[in-house]
Every structure is written in structure tokens, then in C-alpha cells.
Design a protein around this motif. Structure first.
Motif, short mmCIF file in Angstrom:
data_model
loop_
_atom_site.label_atom_id
_atom_site.label_comp_id
_atom_site.label_asym_id
_atom_site.label_seq_id
_atom_site.Cartn_x
_atom_site.Cartn_y
_atom_site.Cartn_z
N TYR A 158 0.85 -1.19 0.00
CA TYR A 158 0.00 0.00 0.00
C TYR A 158 0.89 1.23 0.00
CZ TYR A 158 -3.67 3.28 1.21
OH TYR A 158 -4.56 4.34 1.19
N CYS A 159 0.61 2.14 -0.93
CA CYS A 159 1.42 3.36 -1.03
C CYS A 159 0.56 4.62 -0.98
CB CYS A 159 2.26 3.35 -2.31
SG CYS A 159 1.31 3.04 -3.83
N GLY A 160 -0.72 4.45 -0.64
CA GLY A 160 -1.61 5.61 -0.57
C GLY A 160 -1.67 6.22 0.82
N LYS A 161 -2.69 7.01 1.05
CA LYS A 161 -2.89 7.63 2.35
C LYS A 161 -3.90 6.81 3.15
CE LYS A 161 -1.98 12.28 0.54
NZ LYS A 161 -2.51 13.64 0.33
N GLY A 162 -3.80 6.91 4.45
CA GLY A 162 -4.71 6.15 5.30
C GLY A 162 -4.30 4.70 5.40
N GLU A 163 -5.28 3.78 5.28
CA GLU A 163 -5.01 2.36 5.44
C GLU A 163 -5.70 1.57 4.33
OE1 GLU A 163 -4.56 2.08 10.31
OE2 GLU A 163 -6.48 1.58 9.38
N TYR A 164 -5.22 0.33 4.15
CA TYR A 164 -5.76 -0.55 3.12
C TYR A 164 -5.80 -1.95 3.71
CZ TYR A 164 -6.19 -2.84 -1.49
OH TYR A 164 -6.61 -3.58 -2.57
N THR A 165 -6.95 -2.62 3.61
CA THR A 165 -7.11 -3.93 4.23
C THR A 165 -7.36 -5.00 3.17
OG1 THR A 165 -7.99 -2.98 6.28
CG2 THR A 165 -8.46 -5.32 5.86
N VAL A 166 -6.59 -6.10 3.28
CA VAL A 166 -6.86 -7.29 2.47
C VAL A 166 -7.21 -8.42 3.43
CG1 VAL A 166 -5.46 -6.68 0.48
CG2 VAL A 166 -4.37 -7.80 2.41
N GLU A 167 -8.06 -9.33 2.96
CA GLU A 167 -8.47 -10.45 3.80
C GLU A 167 -8.75 -11.65 2.92
OE1 GLU A 167 -11.74 -11.65 7.26
OE2 GLU A 167 -11.88 -9.73 6.22
N GLY A 168 -8.32 -12.81 3.36
CA GLY A 168 -8.58 -14.00 2.57
C GLY A 168 -7.53 -14.20 1.49
N TYR A 169 -7.99 -14.66 0.33
CA TYR A 169 -7.08 -15.10 -0.72
C TYR A 169 -7.10 -14.13 -1.91
CZ TYR A 169 -7.59 -19.40 1.95
OH TYR A 169 -7.60 -20.33 2.96
N PRO A 170 -5.97 -13.97 -2.57
CA PRO A 170 -5.99 -13.21 -3.83
C PRO A 170 -6.95 -13.88 -4.82
CG PRO A 170 -3.73 -13.76 -3.17
CD PRO A 170 -4.64 -14.52 -2.26
N LEU A 171 -7.55 -13.08 -5.68
CA LEU A 171 -8.44 -13.60 -6.71
C LEU A 171 -7.61 -13.79 -7.99
CD1 LEU A 171 -11.49 -11.24 -6.04
CD2 LEU A 171 -11.01 -13.50 -5.05
N LEU A 172 -7.68 -15.00 -8.57
CA LEU A 172 -6.79 -15.36 -9.66
C LEU A 172 -7.57 -15.74 -10.92
CD1 LEU A 172 -4.38 -17.79 -7.73
CD2 LEU A 172 -4.21 -15.30 -7.92
N GLU A 173 -7.04 -15.34 -12.07
CA GLU A 173 -7.47 -15.83 -13.38
C GLU A 173 -6.23 -16.36 -14.09
OE1 GLU A 173 -10.30 -13.21 -15.68
OE2 GLU A 173 -9.62 -11.79 -14.16
N LEU A 174 -6.28 -17.62 -14.52
CA LEU A 174 -5.15 -18.23 -15.21
C LEU A 174 -5.31 -18.01 -16.71
CD1 LEU A 174 -4.89 -21.61 -13.24
CD2 LEU A 174 -4.05 -19.32 -12.61
N LEU A 175 -4.22 -17.54 -17.36
CA LEU A 175 -4.30 -17.15 -18.77
C LEU A 175 -3.22 -17.84 -19.59
CD1 LEU A 175 -4.73 -13.28 -18.22
CD2 LEU A 175 -6.53 -15.01 -18.41
N ASP A 176 -3.53 -18.13 -20.85
CA ASP A 176 -2.58 -18.78 -21.74
C ASP A 176 -1.71 -17.74 -22.47
OD1 ASP A 176 -4.15 -17.72 -23.79
OD2 ASP A 176 -5.10 -19.64 -24.28
N ASP A 177 -0.97 -18.20 -23.48
CA ASP A 177 -0.06 -17.30 -24.19
C ASP A 177 -0.78 -16.14 -24.85
OD1 ASP A 177 2.58 -18.39 -23.80
OD2 ASP A 177 1.96 -20.10 -24.98
N ASP A 178 -2.04 -16.34 -25.21
CA ASP A 178 -2.83 -15.26 -25.82
C ASP A 178 -3.64 -14.49 -24.78
OD1 ASP A 178 -2.00 -15.96 -28.45
OD2 ASP A 178 -3.46 -17.61 -28.45
N ARG A 179 -3.33 -14.75 -23.52
CA ARG A 179 -4.01 -14.15 -22.37
C ARG A 179 -5.52 -14.44 -22.40
NH1 ARG A 179 -0.64 -10.19 -24.01
NH2 ARG A 179 -2.27 -8.72 -24.56
#
Length: 325
Positions: free
Chosen positions: A212-233
Motif C-alpha cells: 500500500y502506497c496511498g494515504k490512510g489504510e488498506y485492508t486485504v483479507e482472505g485469498y488473492p483472486l486469480l485468473e489463469l491465462l494462456d499465451d494469448d491471455r
């Protein structure tokens, strides 16, 4: 993007600069270009790799001696100390460029601005890879060509003689989704990137980092959300994304219950991608790109961990946590 970066060939003396208007040594920067004494060099004819083309090369003609390696700034020597195969050699960025470097161009033939990450392999005449360097070229506009250079690292005395350089791999992501570990704080207030990872006995682990590089605070919880992509995205089917890593390994010890992680400016949270590259029956699956959101509603960032999932069909992801220590 935090990329980290590897290392560089003993200083040689001078870099020969060739152009239509003349030639110049690195040691003559204050004297201006001199009149050309020979015809323009031959163009490099090797084909481009995913839009990346090496157009010039200046490499030492001998391996460094211990004395050369101990001297960071040797005096300029005769231009014959270099093998040169350019259409034009640019002025080196600093004295390190006199150790050897390649000039390359990146051409974006796609419809959107792209950020390129390029692996260059410096090799011997027999193809042995002496050093691999990675360069990032940011936000190349559609239809545009950008020119840059990659410098050879400071190799150990007696290292094999580097005579060639080739493009060993190219990844490219939409500029708006490029990872970032340095530079100005994005409008989102967060930077997200993947590290170089670790591999042992077929187990692969890559860290995802959000700062986090902004002002105030930033909260994450749980797991990152992922999309798996091939060579053509485009989306990759047939891979199960697991919450936690215990189905893949019990050795990480970081599958604790997800809990909120609140970051102040400058603080970082980390999650891990975990997989094995075991190959059995079926077709091995490779995933070059992963689109990541730190949490629901966050701006996506596309990282390039190159998941070699074999035929396992599984990818584990651990919850966001504060880094150890």
C-alpha cells in the motif's frame, strides 16, 4: 515491478560507437563524434522474437583476467578489443556498458499499449548460456518501436568467452495491468507484483506481494483472486485453484485461517502460489500469465510466473499475511 536483476562482465576498455555520422569511444565523450573511417556496418538479420529484435552487439574479445576484474574503471583500449555487429550502437548508459552490451528494439504490433519483460541469454559460440539478463520495457504504444540496451554482467575471472546474445523469452502484459514494485504510486494506491519464486524437488512456490502506497489504510483479507491465462491471455480451463497449500505440500506452514491484514503506507502483505510440475498421463499444462486482484473490486494486475503445472491440474494459493519478520 520489482525485479529484481543479475550481474556484469569485467570492464573492458572502450565501447565502439558506430553510426552513419561517425564513430566514438566511450572515453571520448567530451570530444564529440569523429568522422567515419569505414562504411556503415551490416544490419543484423536475425528475426524478431515476439516483437523484440537485437540490432547491435558489442562484446569483449577475451575473458577477464583477475586484474581486469579488480579494476572497475580501466583506461580506454583499442576498438579491436570488441566484436561489433550493429546497425548502430547507442552511447552506453554508464561505464558498465563498456563490459559488453546489446542494443535491441521492441515493436508493438498489437492494438493496445503493452509492457514487455524480456530474457536475454549471453552465450558462448557453442550455445552455452553464461548469463541471463531480464529487462522490462514499459508501456510501448500500439504501432510504436522503442529502442533500448541490455548490459552484460560482471562475470568471474576465467568465465567462458561470451560471443553471442539471443532473446530467450518474452512476456507482454497490458500496460494498465503491469506489475509495479517501484516508481510513482498508482491511482489505486497499491502495487502488486510476483517474485522470482523458488523450486525444489519439483515443488514450485512464487510469492505475490501487495504494497500500500496511498494515504490512510488498506485492508486485504482472505485469498488473492486469480485468473489463469494462456499465451494469448485467454482463460485456461481444467486447473483447480485450491485455497491453501496442504493438498500440495505440508512444508510451508502458512495455511492458517485467513484474517484481515491492514496496511499503512509502505507496508506489504504476501500470499503464495504453490504447485508441482509432476507429469503423468495427459497433456501438461503451462500457464504463462496470472491476472491477480488483491481483493474483490481491486484493479487487476497481470503477473508472469509461468506456472508449469504438469498434469497435476492443481494450483494452491495461501491467504494474505504479513511477511515473516
Amino acid at each position: 515491478m520489482r525485479r529484481p536483476a543479475p550481474l556484469l562482465v569485467p570492464a573492458l576498455a572502450a565501447v565502439l560507437l558506430l553510426s552513419a555520422c561517425g564513430s566514438e569511444r566511450a572515453g571520448d565523450r567530451n570530444s564529440g563524434p569523429r568522422a567515419a573511417s569505414q562504411p556503415s556496418p551490416t544490419q543484423v538479420t536475425e528475426p524478431a522474437v515476439d516483437g523484440v529484435r537485437i540490432v547491435a552487439l558489442a562484446l569483449p574479445s577475451h575473458s577477464p583476467s583477475p586484474a581486469e576484474s579488480a579494476s572497475p574503471s580501466p583506461s580506454p583500449s583499442d576498438p579491436s578489443d570488441f566484436r561489433v555487429t550493429p546497425d548502430r550502437l547507442d552511447r552506453p548508459t554508464d561505464s558498465r556498458a563498456s563490459r559488453g552490451y546489446a542494443v535491441y528494439t521492441v515493436t508493438n504490433e498489437g492494438p493496445e499499449a503493452l509492457t514487455y519483460t524480456i530474457a536475454f541469454a549471453f552465450t558462448t559460440s557453442t550455445g552455452e548460456v553464461v548469463e541471463t539478463r531480464r529487462e522490462t520495457v514499459s508501456a510501448v504504444a500500439p504501432g510504436k518501436t522503442v529502442r533500448s540496451q541490455v548490459e552484460l554482467g560482471a562475470l568471474a575471472p576465467g568465465a567462458p568467452l561470451v560471443t553471442r546474445v539471443k532473446v530467450a523469452g518474452v512476456t507482454k502484459v497490458p500496460a494498465a495491468e503491469a506489475p509495479g514494485g517501484t516508481g510513482d504510486c498508482p491511482a489505486s494506491g497499491t502495487r502488486l507484483w510476483a517474485d522470482e519464486g523458488d523450486a525444489a524437488m519439483g515443488l514450485r512456490v512464487v510469492g505475490l506481494h501487495v504494497e500500500y502506497c496511498g494515504k490512510g489504510e488498506y485492508t486485504v483479507e482472505g485469498y488473492p483472486l486469480l485468473e489463469l491465462l494462456d499465451d494469448d491471455r485467454e482463460p485456461v480451463d481444467g486447473v483447480k485453484i485450491l485455497k491453501g497449500s496442504k493438498e500440495i505440500t505440508t512444508g510451508l506452514g502458512d495455511d492458517e485461517t485467513p484474517r484481515p491484514v491492514t496496511l499503512k503506507s509502505g507496508e506489504t502483505a504476501v500470499a503464495r502460489l504453490v504447485w508441482r510440475n509432476t507429469t503423468g498421463f495427459g497433456t501438461p499444462v503451462n500457464v504463462p500469465y496470472v491476472r491477480v486482484r488483491a481483493k474483490a473490486g481491486a484493479a487487476p494486475v497481470t503477473v508472469t510466473p509461468r506456472l508449469d503445472l504438469g498434469t497435476t491440474g492443481k494450483l494452491g494459493v495461501t491467504p494474505w499475511q504479513r511477511p515473516a519478520g
